[in-house]
Scaffold this motif. Structure first.
Motif, short mmCIF file in Angstrom:
data_model
loop_
_atom_site.label_atom_id
_atom_site.label_comp_id
_atom_site.label_asym_id
_atom_site.label_seq_id
_atom_site.Cartn_x
_atom_site.Cartn_y
_atom_site.Cartn_z
N HIS A 259 44.82 37.51 37.28
CA HIS A 259 45.55 37.37 36.01
C HIS A 259 45.06 38.43 35.03
O HIS A 259 44.36 38.11 34.07
CB HIS A 259 45.36 35.97 35.43
CG HIS A 259 45.74 34.86 36.35
ND1 HIS A 259 44.89 34.37 37.32
CD2 HIS A 259 46.90 34.15 36.47
CE1 HIS A 259 45.50 33.39 37.98
NE2 HIS A 259 46.72 33.25 37.49
N PRO A 260 45.39 39.69 35.26
CA PRO A 260 44.87 40.77 34.41
C PRO A 260 45.32 40.68 32.96
O PRO A 260 44.67 41.25 32.08
CB PRO A 260 45.42 42.04 35.09
CG PRO A 260 46.62 41.57 35.86
CD PRO A 260 46.30 40.20 36.32
N ASP A 261 46.39 39.94 32.69
CA ASP A 261 46.88 39.83 31.32
C ASP A 261 46.14 38.76 30.53
O ASP A 261 46.27 38.70 29.30
CB ASP A 261 48.38 39.52 31.31
CG ASP A 261 49.20 40.65 31.91
OD1 ASP A 261 48.74 41.81 31.81
OD2 ASP A 261 50.27 40.37 32.48
N ASP A 262 45.39 37.90 31.21
CA ASP A 262 44.63 36.84 30.53
C ASP A 262 43.20 37.32 30.31
O ASP A 262 42.42 37.46 31.27
CB ASP A 262 44.63 35.56 31.37
CG ASP A 262 46.02 34.96 31.47
OD1 ASP A 262 46.81 35.13 30.51
OD2 ASP A 262 46.32 34.32 32.49
N SER A 263 42.84 37.56 29.07
CA SER A 263 41.54 38.15 28.76
C SER A 263 40.41 37.11 28.66
O SER A 263 39.25 37.49 28.52
CB SER A 263 41.61 38.92 27.44
OG SER A 263 42.00 38.06 26.38
N TRP A 264 40.74 35.83 28.74
CA TRP A 264 39.71 34.81 28.51
C TRP A 264 38.90 34.48 29.76
O TRP A 264 37.85 33.85 29.66
CB TRP A 264 40.35 33.54 27.96
CG TRP A 264 41.41 32.93 28.83
CD1 TRP A 264 42.73 33.24 28.86
CD2 TRP A 264 41.23 31.90 29.81
NE1 TRP A 264 43.39 32.47 29.79
CE2 TRP A 264 42.49 31.63 30.39
CE3 TRP A 264 40.13 31.16 30.26
CZ2 TRP A 264 42.68 30.68 31.38
CZ3 TRP A 264 40.32 30.21 31.24
CH2 TRP A 264 41.58 29.98 31.79
N TYR A 265 39.33 34.92 30.94
CA TYR A 265 38.60 34.60 32.16
C TYR A 265 37.23 35.29 32.20
O TYR A 265 36.23 34.67 32.59
CB TYR A 265 39.40 35.01 33.40
CG TYR A 265 40.53 34.07 33.74
CD1 TYR A 265 40.29 32.80 34.24
CD2 TYR A 265 41.85 34.46 33.56
CE1 TYR A 265 41.32 31.93 34.56
CE2 TYR A 265 42.90 33.60 33.87
CZ TYR A 265 42.63 32.34 34.36
OH TYR A 265 43.65 31.48 34.67
N VAL A 266 37.19 36.55 31.81
CA VAL A 266 35.94 37.31 31.89
C VAL A 266 34.85 36.74 30.98
O VAL A 266 33.71 36.53 31.43
CB VAL A 266 36.19 38.80 31.60
CG1 VAL A 266 34.86 39.56 31.52
CG2 VAL A 266 37.06 39.42 32.69
N PRO A 267 35.14 36.48 29.69
CA PRO A 267 34.10 35.89 28.83
C PRO A 267 33.58 34.55 29.35
O PRO A 267 32.38 34.27 29.28
CB PRO A 267 34.79 35.73 27.48
CG PRO A 267 35.89 36.72 27.50
CD PRO A 267 36.36 36.80 28.92
N ILE A 268 34.49 33.72 29.88
CA ILE A 268 34.06 32.43 30.42
C ILE A 268 33.20 32.63 31.67
O ILE A 268 32.21 31.91 31.88
CB ILE A 268 35.27 31.53 30.71
CG1 ILE A 268 35.99 31.18 29.42
CG2 ILE A 268 34.84 30.26 31.44
CD1 ILE A 268 37.22 30.32 29.62
N ALA A 269 33.56 33.61 32.49
CA ALA A 269 32.76 33.90 33.69
C ALA A 269 31.36 34.37 33.30
O ALA A 269 30.37 33.96 33.93
CB ALA A 269 33.46 34.97 34.54
N ILE A 270 31.27 35.20 32.28
CA ILE A 270 29.96 35.67 31.81
C ILE A 270 29.14 34.51 31.27
O ILE A 270 27.95 34.37 31.58
CB ILE A 270 30.13 36.77 30.74
CG1 ILE A 270 30.76 38.02 31.36
CG2 ILE A 270 28.79 37.11 30.09
CD1 ILE A 270 31.12 39.09 30.34
#
Length: 215
Positions: free
Chosen positions: A163-174
């Motif tokens: 889901h490259p358009d959803d920017s919230w996955y990366v911060p939650i993963a971190i």
């Protein structure tokens, strides 16, 4: 009167064991369910949570959470048994509990674990056992949730790719990964603290007199 007293004692023991079971195993459900939910988000799997689906999800989440803990423990990332004496763990331990004697823990190869368990089963007082159980519970929180967070982090990274358009996955993963690291530290520190307390029981026991420590 004797039968009533025995019945009351039995009820207290059953509820005490059940309380520890619910407390510790609840985190398998929470951790495993979070992994399953992360998977549905990552791969766009539609699930209807109504009715018995939620119950089945919680039961399967328990299995997943327990399995993940065992896998991560086998890998040596977390621990559920007598720990190795790492200097880094001692360093963090002195910050968690500075009054604890973190240097007193013998090496695992110098401990007869069967003798130690026998002493604890027979001679550990109730108040001391409550303190040890409290530490075990916190250790279980670290091991069960850390393993689930590690899996959740990996799944969220996949979700970010899908889901490259959803920017919230990366911060939650971190955030998930940082919390995983913290809980790994908690797990090792609490396991070490548990072992220190158990060795102290054996050392101070008038009958055993430290017989679990190999000479």
């Amino acid at each position: 009167m004797v039968n009533m007293a025995a019945a009351e004692t039995l009820v207290k023991e059953v509820f005490g064991a059940l309380k520890d079971f619910i407390y510790r195993d609840l985190f398998y459900v929470v951790g495993g369910t979070s992994v399953l939910l992360s998977t549905t988000f990552a791969f766009d799997i539609p699930i209807n949570y109504e009715g018995w689906i939620g119950v089945y999800l919680a039961i399967f989440g328990y299995v997943v959470g327990y399995a993940l803990q065992e896998i991560v423990s086998i890998m040596g990332i977390t621990t559920t048994t007598y720990p190795k004496s790492y200097n880094l763990v001692k360093w963090f331990g002195r910050r968690f509990a500075p009054s604890e004697d973190w240097e007193s823990l013998p090496l695992v190869e110098n401990i007869d674990l069967s003798v130690l368990r026998k002493c604890l089963d027979q001679h550990c007082g109730e108040s001391c056992q409550k303190r040890i159980n409290r530490t075990i519970n916190l250790k279980q929180v670290g091991s069960s949730m850390a393993s689930s967070l590690l899996a959740t982090t990996a799944i969220l990274i996949v979700a970010a790719i899908n889901h490259p358009d959803d920017s919230w996955y990366v911060p939650i993963a971190i955030a998930s990964f940082l919390l995983f690291l913290f809980l790994v530290i908690v797990n090792w520190v609490k396991q070490t603290q548990q072992s220190i307390m158990q060795i102290e029981v054996n050392t101070l026991c008038e009958e055993c007199n430290g017989n679990a420590i190999k000479k």
